[in-house]
Design a protein around this motif. Sequence first.
Motif, PDB file in Angstrom:
ATOM      1  N   ILE A   1       0.842  -1.202   0.000  1.00 58.74           N
ATOM      2  CA  ILE A   1       0.000   0.000   0.000  1.00 58.74           C
ATOM      3  C   ILE A   1       0.873   1.246   0.000  1.00 58.74           C
ATOM      4  O   ILE A   1       0.667   2.171  -0.790  1.00 58.74           O
ATOM      5  N   TRP A   2       1.851   1.270   0.887  1.00 65.36           N
ATOM      6  CA  TRP A   2       2.743   2.434   0.984  1.00 65.36           C
ATOM      7  C   TRP A   2       3.496   2.650  -0.337  1.00 65.36           C
ATOM      8  O   TRP A   2       3.554   3.760  -0.844  1.00 65.36           O
ATOM      9  N   GLN A   3       4.063   1.574  -0.868  1.00 63.94           N
ATOM     10  CA  GLN A   3       4.842   1.690  -2.101  1.00 63.94           C
ATOM     11  C   GLN A   3       3.980   2.184  -3.259  1.00 63.94           C
ATOM     12  O   GLN A   3       4.410   3.028  -4.044  1.00 63.94           O
ATOM     13  N   SER A   4       2.771   1.679  -3.352  1.00 60.89           N
ATOM     14  CA  SER A   4       1.864   2.127  -4.406  1.00 60.89           C
ATOM     15  C   SER A   4       1.562   3.612  -4.258  1.00 60.89           C
ATOM     16  O   SER A   4       1.599   4.360  -5.235  1.00 60.89           O
ATOM     17  N   ALA A   5       1.264   4.018  -3.040  1.00 63.76           N
ATOM     18  CA  ALA A   5       0.917   5.417  -2.786  1.00 63.76           C
ATOM     19  C   ALA A   5       2.071   6.363  -3.084  1.00 63.76           C
ATOM     20  O   ALA A   5       1.869   7.477  -3.566  1.00 63.76           O
ATOM     21  N   MET A   6       3.294   5.906  -2.814  1.00 67.14           N
ATOM     22  CA  MET A   6       4.446   6.792  -2.932  1.00 67.14           C
ATOM     23  C   MET A   6       5.133   6.760  -4.294  1.00 67.14           C
ATOM     24  O   MET A   6       5.856   7.696  -4.625  1.00 67.14           O
ATOM     25  N   THR A   7       4.911   5.702  -5.076  1.00 61.40           N
ATOM     26  CA  THR A   7       5.690   5.575  -6.308  1.00 61.40           C
ATOM     27  C   THR A   7       4.875   5.546  -7.596  1.00 61.40           C
ATOM     28  O   THR A   7       5.428   5.852  -8.652  1.00 61.40           O
TER      29      THR A   7
END
Length: 113
Positions: free
Chosen positions: A37-43
Amino acid sequence: MRGDRHPHTVLGEGWTGLETLIDRLLRHQTQDAFFMIWQSAMTLPAPEIPNVVASCRSAGLSDAADAVITNAARRDLEAVLLIAACFHEAHQYEDATLLLSSATVAASAARGS
């Protein structure tokens, strides 16, 4: 003749990581799921964020959708505004509001520290 058949979703319309996210959640691999979730949101590029959020919501993962939004709110101002515009274009007005509210809170916290 289509009869009572339901139209199939065209490949590429939903978030490609949704199946993996669901699998990780079902296996109680919460750290891996949160990282996704974090990686999707940030990248991911801004136009893809509304698709990720809509895919999570359609799968009943509202908490994951909200987590994508609140993490995306930590991106730089230009990215946040572009994501908000993409939500608006996709008619996801509540998600745009959550993004901007979260970004405001994050910016206030950053100024206070």
